[in-house]
Design a protein around this motif. Structure first.
Motif, PDB file in Angstrom:
ATOM      1  N   ASP A   1      59.445 -10.264  49.854  1.00 26.25           N
ATOM      2  CA  ASP A   1      58.715 -11.314  50.566  1.00 26.25           C
ATOM      3  C   ASP A   1      59.390 -11.664  51.887  1.00 26.25           C
ATOM      4  O   ASP A   1      58.754 -11.738  52.945  1.00 26.25           O
ATOM      5  CB  ASP A   1      58.640 -12.580  49.697  1.00 26.25           C
ATOM      6  CG  ASP A   1      57.518 -12.512  48.679  1.00 26.25           C
ATOM      7  OD1 ASP A   1      56.609 -11.683  48.862  1.00 26.25           O
ATOM      8  OD2 ASP A   1      57.557 -13.261  47.705  1.00 26.25           O
TER       9      ASP A   1
ATOM     10  N   ALA B   1      52.289 -13.770  50.794  1.00 27.98           N
ATOM     11  CA  ALA B   1      53.734 -13.739  50.605  1.00 27.98           C
ATOM     12  C   ALA B   1      54.327 -15.139  50.652  1.00 27.98           C
ATOM     13  O   ALA B   1      55.247 -15.467  49.888  1.00 27.98           O
ATOM     14  CB  ALA B   1      54.377 -12.846  51.657  1.00 27.98           C
TER      15      ALA B   1
ATOM     16  N   LEU C   1      52.464  -6.209  46.138  1.00 25.37           N
ATOM     17  CA  LEU C   1      52.983  -7.463  45.599  1.00 25.37           C
ATOM     18  C   LEU C   1      52.325  -7.780  44.259  1.00 25.37           C
ATOM     19  O   LEU C   1      52.991  -8.243  43.320  1.00 25.37           O
ATOM     20  CB  LEU C   1      52.735  -8.607  46.577  1.00 25.37           C
ATOM     21  CG  LEU C   1      53.472  -8.532  47.928  1.00 25.37           C
ATOM     22  CD1 LEU C   1      53.114  -9.746  48.782  1.00 25.37           C
ATOM     23  CD2 LEU C   1      54.977  -8.445  47.723  1.00 25.37           C
TER      24      LEU C   1
ATOM     25  N   VAL D   1      54.548  -3.494  50.223  1.00 26.38           N
ATOM     26  CA  VAL D   1      53.603  -4.591  49.964  1.00 26.38           C
ATOM     27  C   VAL D   1      52.202  -4.070  49.711  1.00 26.38           C
ATOM     28  O   VAL D   1      51.341  -4.808  49.226  1.00 26.38           O
ATOM     29  CB  VAL D   1      53.587  -5.617  51.114  1.00 26.38           C
ATOM     30  CG1 VAL D   1      54.947  -6.235  51.317  1.00 26.38           C
ATOM     31  CG2 VAL D   1      53.046  -5.004  52.395  1.00 26.38           C
TER      32      VAL D   1
ATOM     33  N   ARG E   1      53.944  -5.768  41.431  1.00 24.07           N
ATOM     34  CA  ARG E   1      55.266  -6.266  41.055  1.00 24.07           C
ATOM     35  C   ARG E   1      55.174  -7.579  40.271  1.00 24.07           C
ATOM     36  O   ARG E   1      55.967  -7.815  39.362  1.00 24.07           O
ATOM     37  CB  ARG E   1      56.131  -6.425  42.298  1.00 24.07           C
ATOM     38  CG  ARG E   1      56.543  -5.099  42.904  1.00 24.07           C
ATOM     39  CD  ARG E   1      57.462  -5.230  44.095  1.00 24.07           C
ATOM     40  NE  ARG E   1      57.895  -3.906  44.515  1.00 24.07           N
ATOM     41  CZ  ARG E   1      58.962  -3.264  44.033  1.00 24.07           C
ATOM     42  NH1 ARG E   1      59.717  -3.867  43.129  1.00 24.07           N
ATOM     43  NH2 ARG E   1      59.273  -2.063  44.450  1.00 24.07           N
TER      44      ARG E   1
ATOM     45  N   MET F   1      47.450 -12.298  44.890  1.00 15.33           N
ATOM     46  CA  MET F   1      47.987 -11.278  45.795  1.00 15.33           C
ATOM     47  C   MET F   1      46.932 -10.206  46.101  1.00 15.33           C
ATOM     48  O   MET F   1      46.896  -9.659  47.212  1.00 15.33           O
ATOM     49  CB  MET F   1      49.229 -10.625  45.183  1.00 15.33           C
ATOM     50  CG  MET F   1      50.408 -11.574  44.977  1.00 15.33           C
ATOM     51  SD  MET F   1      50.917 -12.432  46.491  1.00 15.33           S
ATOM     52  CE  MET F   1      50.209 -14.086  46.206  1.00 15.33           C
TER      53      MET F   1
ATOM     54  N   LEU G   1      61.728  -9.184  44.298  1.00 19.41           N
ATOM     55  CA  LEU G   1      60.445  -9.600  44.855  1.00 19.41           C
ATOM     56  C   LEU G   1      60.656 -10.612  45.980  1.00 19.41           C
ATOM     57  O   LEU G   1      59.972 -10.565  47.017  1.00 19.41           O
ATOM     58  CB  LEU G   1      59.578 -10.197  43.749  1.00 19.41           C
ATOM     59  CG  LEU G   1      58.144 -10.586  44.128  1.00 19.41           C
ATOM     60  CD1 LEU G   1      57.421  -9.432  44.807  1.00 19.41           C
ATOM     61  CD2 LEU G   1      57.384 -11.061  42.898  1.00 19.41           C
TER      62      LEU G   1
END
Length: 457
Positions: free
Chosen positions: A235, A162, A203, A256, A206, A195, A231
């Motif tokens: 985070d 993140a 994540l 997430v 996305r 990610m 997003l």
């Protein structure tokens, strides 16, 4: 008849098929011609042998002991249910005499049925044990302390991911959104892979969605900025999760990509099956099943997963109502639940759930977003909606023509949209579906003259 006391309609059977090709192929096998040694038994078991292209017929068995249908077939198809299971169910639904009742299944069918029901019973016991323990450790974990350490290591990896993602979003905005168009999709895929390495699949998903926005049509920079902002919010929420209210923190963990498990007390009710449809990507097929509790007034979402190329096993025919327990998952505004113990015999539902106007639907979606800003859709029932073409595509309007919901782009080219228009004929109908930022996705409809639902998926 099976143990449910309900013989399904052909529409309910065809709604279980994973795609249009399976529905067509299954319909061709819904006649007595290719079948032999078929039968059914009280307790919800169907079996039969279907002649194929080879020398040996395909052996097909279906278990109807639950509210849905589980099946096994010796054919090489990776779809679930396969066309042979669909055909056998259609024979049973039509009460074709080739499916003889009161007989005993052959050994190959009995062995699978007994093994499956034993596994189902054990899975139910594990789910209940996990719920009684508060869902703090994965089912079957022998060492809770080791599980806690693994969870801490994963959270540390996600935090690192993140933090890196925040830096990449900052660099994107500093360089200007036009750079996203020049860089192409490779930049996004590389970020998504990072990610995945951080064990944050939510994540990663996305980020991949962001990669599809540049050059996607007029106004794409605005859409990209909006999604980047969401997003960024996710985070920041993860990095500051210790300061969030408990329910919202659980939602953030789910968004997430951390697994979700039942957390609340079981809710027993008579649950009406409102809709069922599949979503597939390169790795997994997700089946979404919407239920409505007739006594509690709750709407719940049951998810079932299958490996790539295979439909999930759980199937609940639209229009049935089952007395069962649901185990709710945690999170702010979350509707997800796991199907628990079932009681008694499912019966046909008496009609659509209570609903409201288009204005009510928009307000309900807005309230849900205030609890979960990353929510993609929210279930609503429109009690009087008229499908009609508009300047920007199809829409659902109220009888007075004062309010309208655009139909989501993913449903615009579907034959289901024409089915809805034919059912309406220009008059108001009740429609259940998902309201999202891209519009309304109709899933099931009821005409004023019949309580029988018409699946639109």
């Amino acid at each position: 008849m099976n143990q449910t006391g309900v013989r399904w309609t052909s529409d309910q059977v065809l709604a279980l098929a994973p795609d249009d090709a399976s529905r067509k192929a299954g319909s061709r096998l819904g006649t007595a011609g290719p079948w032999s040694d078929a039968g059914c038994r009280d307790g919800g078991v169907l079996w039969g042998q279907c002649k194929g292209s080879g020398n040996r017929p395909y052996r097909t068995v279906v278990d109807l002991s639950g509210p849905g249908a589980a099946s096994k077939c010796s054919c090489p198809s990776r779809k679930f249910p396969c066309k042979h299971a669909v055909g056998l169910l259609l024979l049973w639904a039509a009460q074709d005499p080739v499916v003889q009742g009161g007989t005993e299944p052959p050994d190959w069918a009995s062995e699978w049925i007994e093994d499956r029901r034993e596994r189902t019973a054990k899975a139910g016991e594990k789910a209940r044990d996990k719920q009684s323990e508060g869902g703090s450790a994965p089912a079957g974990t022998a060492d809770p302390e080791a599980a806690r350490r693994r969870a801490e290591r994963r959270e540390a990896r996600i935090t690192s991911g993140a933090t890196e993602l925040e830096q990449r979003l900052t660099d994107l905005l500093r360089g200007g959104l036009a750079a996203a168009e020049r860089a192409g999709y490779g930049m996004w895929e590389e970020t998504a892979a990072r990610m995945v390495d951080a064990q944050a699949p939510g994540l990663a998903a996305r980020v991949r969605e962001l990669g599809s926005i540049p050059s996607s049509g007029p106004g794409w920079p605005v859409r990209l900025l909006e999604e980047c902002a969401l997003l960024h919010l996710l985070d920041e929420a993860w990095l500051g999760r210790d300061r969030l209210p408990g329910a919202l923190a659980t939602t953030v963990r789910t968004r997430v990509g951390l697994p979700s498990s039942p957390q609340g007390p079981a809710v027993r009710d008579r649950w009406t099956v409102l809709a069922q449809y599949d979503q597939a990507d390169s790795k997994v097929t997700t089946r979404r099943i919407w239920l409505y509790g007739q006594g509690s007034g709750r709407t719940a979402l049951v998810l079932s997963f299958g490996a790539a190329g295979r439909a999930p096993e759980a199937s609940l025919p639209v229009g049935l109502s089952v007395d069962a327990e649901l185990l709710p998952h945690g999170g702010a505004g979350q509707l997800r639940a796991t199907l628990g113990e079932q009681f008694g015999a499912p019966v046909p539902a008496t009609g659509p759930p209570p609903g409201g106007s288009i204005t009510d639907a928009v307000e309900a979606h807005g309230r849900a977003l205030s609890e979960d800003p990353w929510l993609e859709s929210w279930p609503v029932t429109l009690t009087a909606a008229i499908p009609a073409p508009g300047t920007g595509g199809w829409q659902l309007t109220d009888p007075e023509g004062e309010s309208a919901l655009p139909v989501a782009s993913r449903a615009l080219n579907r034959p289901a949209l024409w089915k809805l228009a034919a059912l309406s004929g220009g008059t108001p109908v009740t429609v259940f579906g998902e309201s999202g930022h891209q519009g309304f996705h109709p899933l099931t409809a009821w005409s004023p003259s019949s309580p029988v639902p018409v699946p639109l998926t």
